[in-house]
Design a protein around this motif. Structure first.
Motif, PDB file in Angstrom:
ATOM      1  N   VAL A 268     -37.549   0.241  -9.558  1.00  0.00           N
ATOM      2  CA  VAL A 268     -37.934   1.646  -9.398  1.00  0.00           C
ATOM      3  C   VAL A 268     -38.781   2.090 -10.583  1.00  0.00           C
ATOM      4  N   CYS A 269     -38.346   1.685 -11.790  1.00  0.00           N
ATOM      5  CA  CYS A 269     -39.131   2.024 -12.980  1.00  0.00           C
ATOM      6  C   CYS A 269     -40.539   1.438 -12.872  1.00  0.00           C
TER       7      CYS A 269
ATOM      8  N   LEU B 169     -37.457   6.798 -14.794  1.00  0.00           N
ATOM      9  CA  LEU B 169     -36.600   7.576 -13.910  1.00  0.00           C
ATOM     10  C   LEU B 169     -36.728   9.069 -14.156  1.00  0.00           C
TER      11      LEU B 169
ATOM     12  N   MET C  52     -42.579   3.482 -10.672  1.00  0.00           N
ATOM     13  CA  MET C  52     -42.959   4.767 -11.251  1.00  0.00           C
ATOM     14  C   MET C  52     -44.024   4.611 -12.324  1.00  0.00           C
TER      15      MET C  52
ATOM     16  N   ALA D 134     -33.351  10.378 -19.429  1.00  0.00           N
ATOM     17  CA  ALA D 134     -33.512   9.412 -18.336  1.00  0.00           C
ATOM     18  C   ALA D 134     -33.043   8.042 -18.784  1.00  0.00           C
TER      19      ALA D 134
ATOM     20  N   GLY E  25     -39.080  11.213 -13.917  1.00  0.00           N
ATOM     21  CA  GLY E  25     -39.712  11.988 -12.875  1.00  0.00           C
ATOM     22  C   GLY E  25     -38.802  12.196 -11.673  1.00  0.00           C
ATOM     23  N   LEU E  26     -38.011  11.158 -11.351  1.00  0.00           N
ATOM     24  CA  LEU E  26     -37.135  11.251 -10.189  1.00  0.00           C
ATOM     25  C   LEU E  26     -35.967  12.183 -10.435  1.00  0.00           C
ATOM     26  N   LEU E  27     -35.421  12.108 -11.657  1.00  0.00           N
ATOM     27  CA  LEU E  27     -34.206  12.867 -11.938  1.00  0.00           C
ATOM     28  C   LEU E  27     -34.508  14.259 -12.472  1.00  0.00           C
ATOM     29  N   GLY E  28     -35.739  14.476 -12.906  1.00  0.00           N
ATOM     30  CA  GLY E  28     -36.078  15.771 -13.442  1.00  0.00           C
ATOM     31  C   GLY E  28     -35.490  16.036 -14.812  1.00  0.00           C
TER      32      GLY E  28
ATOM     33  N   TYR F 277     -36.405   2.558 -18.401  1.00  0.00           N
ATOM     34  CA  TYR F 277     -35.667   3.610 -17.699  1.00  0.00           C
ATOM     35  C   TYR F 277     -36.354   4.964 -17.795  1.00  0.00           C
TER      36      TYR F 277
END
Lengths: 249, 87, 127, 506
Positions: free
Chosen positions: A187-188, A201, A191, A212, A203-206, A198
């Motif tokens: 996933v990283c 992440l 992105m 992150a 952007g995904l988790l805000g 990590y």
């Protein structure tokens, strides 16, 4: 052969002891191991990963590529044991040893197991998820969780434990834990960061990059925990029953 | 929580001695199950040693893996290889 | 002051029981009695020791010491459950394995087989 | 934002392995397809990386998790590792395609788990070839070792004992390596290869006993892993008793990658100056390598079982590479590196050819070769090319590696190694001549023989043409062609790949 082996052992021992003459003193703050990289980890670790426990930060973030493959090593072990031992064909069982049958007996053991196992599992989860702050993490938590299932099958029977945690499920957990870890890396990558970075992440988790990283560490620790737990149970199932899953220790 | 090299070196030596004894015993004992149990004891002393070196994480892992689970697994395996065999 | 005396008493009692356990493991004649000595004495003395420690911790009362106290009490509880159960399991396994128990040889002079049998089994067990 | 290709080389087989364990219910065909797809993608990534390395002329550094080394872990792909990566990718893909029939034969159930281990082994090997961190190397060493134990033990029966021996030796080797890394870490405080090389070149550490013993332990561990002569006892039984598909994957790759690790440790972490001037062992190692070459070939000559013969030839080939690496000159180094590539392909094609013959005849002894040229012409042709390469006949790549090795040995004045190389070539010629004579003429003397020992009276003289299935034949043909191709393009391989990685100080 035996004297020959002893000579080799003696030579190895002499060699390793000789090597110690040069080593820095025990717990010497001026030794290269304490001055080269450690200060960097200790000073920047918290600011870069928001994880107070430096060991966890190094294990699961700075050197997370190693840790990924360590959990894959554990996974490989269960796969190997299963491939070598597990027999599905019905034939004459090789095992002729006396195995006590304790179906429907021994209330004391079961009572003790009933009171200990839930506490053990809660403790395992605590160890797993509190790894950011205290010693512990995926490996330890996973082992304790797996041990709780081993205790269950010791106190009841292997079949009872296998009804609760089926063999197929165990194998799926083995693969899924490592898949979770590697998946987070992927996933990283997707992105736009490097594999296992990590910060991708965020952007995904805000959250911020630093947070992150902290969340990423938590997620990969959970993956490691799942793999290790399932592997411990799988190893026990295979080894204690000799591969036929009929009855165990 | 500071480490003092002079405080407990006797303790250190004691643990190391016990580790050596356990290692030799695990090799020389008859019977696989007893060897397995002694291996567990060896793991326990290793765990003490790690604690003494202030490496709590490693000690934790050693206690969980070495002393608990692997001993159970080794015993479980040993029962199939004739537990009272002489080698 | 009273707590100190209590702590010292508990520790000494614990030590006495530890000694008894050790002597018992070495001196008792057969499997069952040895495990019995180990299980009972060990549990009680460990509980005594840990209880003494938890009391000692509580002398300087604070939140942190209370936390330690609770942890120690939990360990005591755990040992109180686990150790006798383990002893029970070992004895049960020995019983199922048909480990013969010890009888006084002089009581049954005719039955000498038993004694040799015991010795044989003891060799097996105490490998 | 960096170029992400290096990580795909490793991550794709890893993901494939994890997924393969999950897709048991979908049947063996899906598993086979997934394995082949993953291996081809990984090979594609390796090729792309190699092209980039050759074009830019410098090593690619990939920082795992965006942490700069020495804090984090990096992958380093320079010319040497790019070549080895491509070699591993090609061999793994070919033996993967080849395994369609044989793997199913060896594993009636749980084929997907077998393939998962197969893929995991390839992951470990690729990871080792691209690692830039000595501890990471150890972890991947463990992965590939564990996977190979499982795959080899799958042979059943006698393979269990052989694999147990291998397991014990392999664990000892890995322990030695780890201990050595530990000593070096205590003395330097770093695990990154480039950083270590920098620290180790300091004046104060050149004389250190601990570093020296750390190096000794590392090298001893790697020698155990790669079965150099006195430590080779585990190899022949473990490899010859494994299933065909397993042997085709492990025999060409495991020992070659260990040789690569030895080169990496010797010339990247430590320097040529340190090894050949500070630790002056090289003459001893060359004696060992010569003994390995000669004794491996002589033992191979004495074998009746074909696969056992090939495993002893592997022992001899390890001797070539070790000797070349310790000759301490450019020609020797070039020969050693080139021989890693050549020997991977040679061993692969020979094992695949022998596997195909065993698949059709069911006989593992040299008798199976009787009249093979009539019955299985393509297999026999590939076998001939592989044999010519081992012997060292010009158009094949085996000749060029031996040429470089001889040149290096003459330059270094290591006459014993020269003699060993020549004797080994002669022995190999005799071994293969014996086999190929049976393959060529065995049929003509006695017409019934080739049809089968079971039916000696059916002899109408009509020789059945029964080649192996297409999935076995295609990789065989590709491997044979690759042997010739590598030989023809030797100059390019040496110029674009190997010359760049020759360590300083030669």
């Amino acid at each position: 052969m035996k004297p020959f082996a002893r000579i080799i052992l003696f030579l190895c021992a002499v060699m390793m002891l000789t090597a110690t003459v040069d080593l820095p003193d025990w717990a010497d703050p001026g030794s290269p191991a304490s001055t080269h990289l450690s200060p960097g980890f200790i000073e920047q670790g918290y600011h870069e990963t928001a994880t107070p426990n430096v060991v966890t930060a190094v294990l699961a973030d700075y050197r997370s590529y190693d840790t990924l493959f360590e959990s894959v090593v554990v996974f490989a072990a269960s796969l190997v044991v299963m491939l070598v031992l597990r027999r599905t064909s019905t034939g004459t069982s090789r095992i002729k040893h006396f195995r006590p049958k304790r179906e429907g007996r021994d209330t004391i053991l079961r009572g003790a197991a009933q009171s200990i196992i839930p506490v053990m599992q809660i403790f395992a989860l605590y160890v797993l998820f509190h790894g950011h702050y205290s010693p512990g993490g995926g490996f330890q938590g996973g082992v304790i969780f797996g041990a709780s299932f081993i205790l269950l099958s010791l106190c009841y029977s292997l079949k009872f434990a296998m009804q609760r945690f089926k063999e197929k499920m165990v194998l799926i957990c083995c693969a899924c834990g490592a898949l979770l870890y590697a998946g987070i890396g992927a996933v990283c990558l997707a992105m736009g960061w490097n594999f296992l970075g990590y910060a991708g992440l965020a952007g995904l988790l805000g959250v911020t990059d630093v947070m992150a990283r902290s969340h990423g560490i938590l997620a990969v620790e959970a993956g490691v925990g799942i793999t290790v737990m399932a592997v411990m149970v799988s190893l026990y199932y295979d080894l204690a029953s000799g591969g036929d899953m009929e009855e165990g220790l | 929580m500071t480490w003092d090299a002079n405080l407990l070196w006797q303790f250190d030596m004691l643990i190391l001695l016990m580790m050596v004894i356990c290692a030799v015993a695990a090799l020389s004992l008859k019977g696989l199950v007893s060897s397995a149990v002694v291996t567990g004891a060896y793991s326990f002393f290793t765990c003490l040693m790690w604690t003494h070196m202030m490496a709590v994480d490693v000690a934790f892992t050693e206690a969980a893996v070495g002393a608990a689970v692997s001993t159970v697994i080794i015993v479980a395996t040993a029962q199939y290889i004739n537990p009272w065999s002489k080698d | 002051m009273i707590i100190d005396i209590l702590v010292i008493t508990m520790m000494i009692t614990g030590l006495v029981f530890f000694t008894g356990t050790t002597v018992g493991i070495i001196r008792f004649p057969d499997f069952y009695t040895r495990v019995h000595a180990a299980g009972k004495g060990d549990t009680l003395s460990t509980v005594m020791f840990l209880g003494a420690m938890s009391l000692y911790i509580l002398r300087d009362f604070s939140g942190e010491s209370l936390l330690t106290f609770i942890k120690l009490i939990l360990i005591v509880l755990y040992i109180f459950i686990a150790s006798p159960t383990a002893t029970h399991a070992i004895i049960d396994a020995g019983y199922e394995f048909r480990v013969p128990y010890w009888t006084r040889p002089s009581d049954k002079p005719s039955n000498e087989d038993d004694a040799t049998d015991i010795n044989k089994t003891m060799e097996d067990i105490s490998i | 934002m960096m170029d992400q290709t290096p990580v795909f080389i490793i991550a794709i087989p890893l993901f494939a392995s994890l997924l393969l364990t999950l897709i048991g219910p979908l049947g063996p065909r899906v598993a086979y397809g997934l394995l082949i797809g993953a291996l081809s993608l990984s090979l594609g990534a390796s090729l792309a990386t190699m092209v980039r390395v050759v074009q830019t002329g410098q090593a690619i550094h990939y920082y795992m998790g965006d942490w700069l080394p020495p804090m984090g872990i990096e992958l380093v792909i320079d010319h040497l590792s790019a070549a080895v990566l491509v070699m591993i990718g090609v061999c793994a893909l070919l033996s993967g395609i080849y395994s369609m029939h044989t793997a199913g034969q060896d594993n009636h159930d749980r084929l997907n788990n077998y393939y998962a281990l197969f893929s995991l082994l390839v992951t470990g090997l690729l990871g080792m070839a691209s690692a830039g961190d000595v501890f990471n190397l150890y972890v991947l060493l463990e992965i590939s070792a564990l996977a190979s134990y499982g795959l080899l033990a799958r042979g059943g029966g006698k393979a269990y004992f052989a694999t147990f021996k291998y397991l014990v030796m392999g664990t000892i080797g890995a322990c030695f390596y780890l201990l050595g890394v530990g000593y070096i870490y205590i003395m330097t405080g770093s695990l990154n290869m480039a950083d270590l090389a920098d620290i180790l070149s300091r004046e104060s550490l050149q004389e250190s006993v601990s570093i020296r013993i750390g190096f000794t332990l590392i090298i001893l561990g790697i020698w155990t892993k790669m079965a150099l002569f006195p430590l080779h006892a585990w190899l022949p039984n473990a490899y010859s008793r494994a299933g065909t598909a397993t042997a085709c994957l492990i025999a060409p790759l495991m020992t070659k990658v260990s040789v690569y690790i030895m080169l990496r440790m010797m010339f990247t972490v430590f320097s040529a100056d340190y090894i050949f001037n500070q630790i002056a062992w090289s003459s001893l190692v060359i004696y060992m390598a010569s003994a390995a070459v000669v004794l491996g070939m002589i033992t191979a000559f004495a074998q009746r079982d074909m696969r056992k013969m090939l495993t002893y030839i592997i022992v001899a080939e390890i001797g070539y590479m070790t000797g070349g690496a310790w000759l301490a000159n450019t020609a020797g180094y070039t020969g050693a590196v080139y021989h890693i590539l050549a020997d991977g392909l040679m061993t692969l094609s020979l094992f695949m050819a022998v596997g195909a013959i065993i698949y059709r005849t069911g006989d593992t002894s040299a008798n199976a070769m009787q009249g093979i040229f009539r019955r299985m012409p393509i297999t026999a042709a590939v076998f001939l090319i592989g044999a010519a390469s081992i012997v060292g006949i010009p158009p094949t790549c085996g000749f060029f590696s031996k040429w470089y090795l001889l040149q290096g040995a003459v330059q270094a004045g290591a006459w014993i190694f020269v003699a060993a190389l020549l004797i080994a070539g002669l022995m190999a010629a005799i071994i293969f001549f014996r086999l190929l004579e049976a393959a060529f003429f065995g049929n003509l003397d006695d017409e019934g023989l080739s049809v089968g020992h079971s039916a000696p009276h059916s002899g109408t003289g009509a020789v059945q043409m029964r080649e192996a299935p297409l999935t076995m034949l295609v990789p065989l043909a590709v491997a044979g062609a690759a042997l010739l191709g590598l030989g023809i393009y030797t100059n390019e391989v040496v110029t674009y790949l190997i010359r760049w990685s020759v360590p300083a100080g030669f």
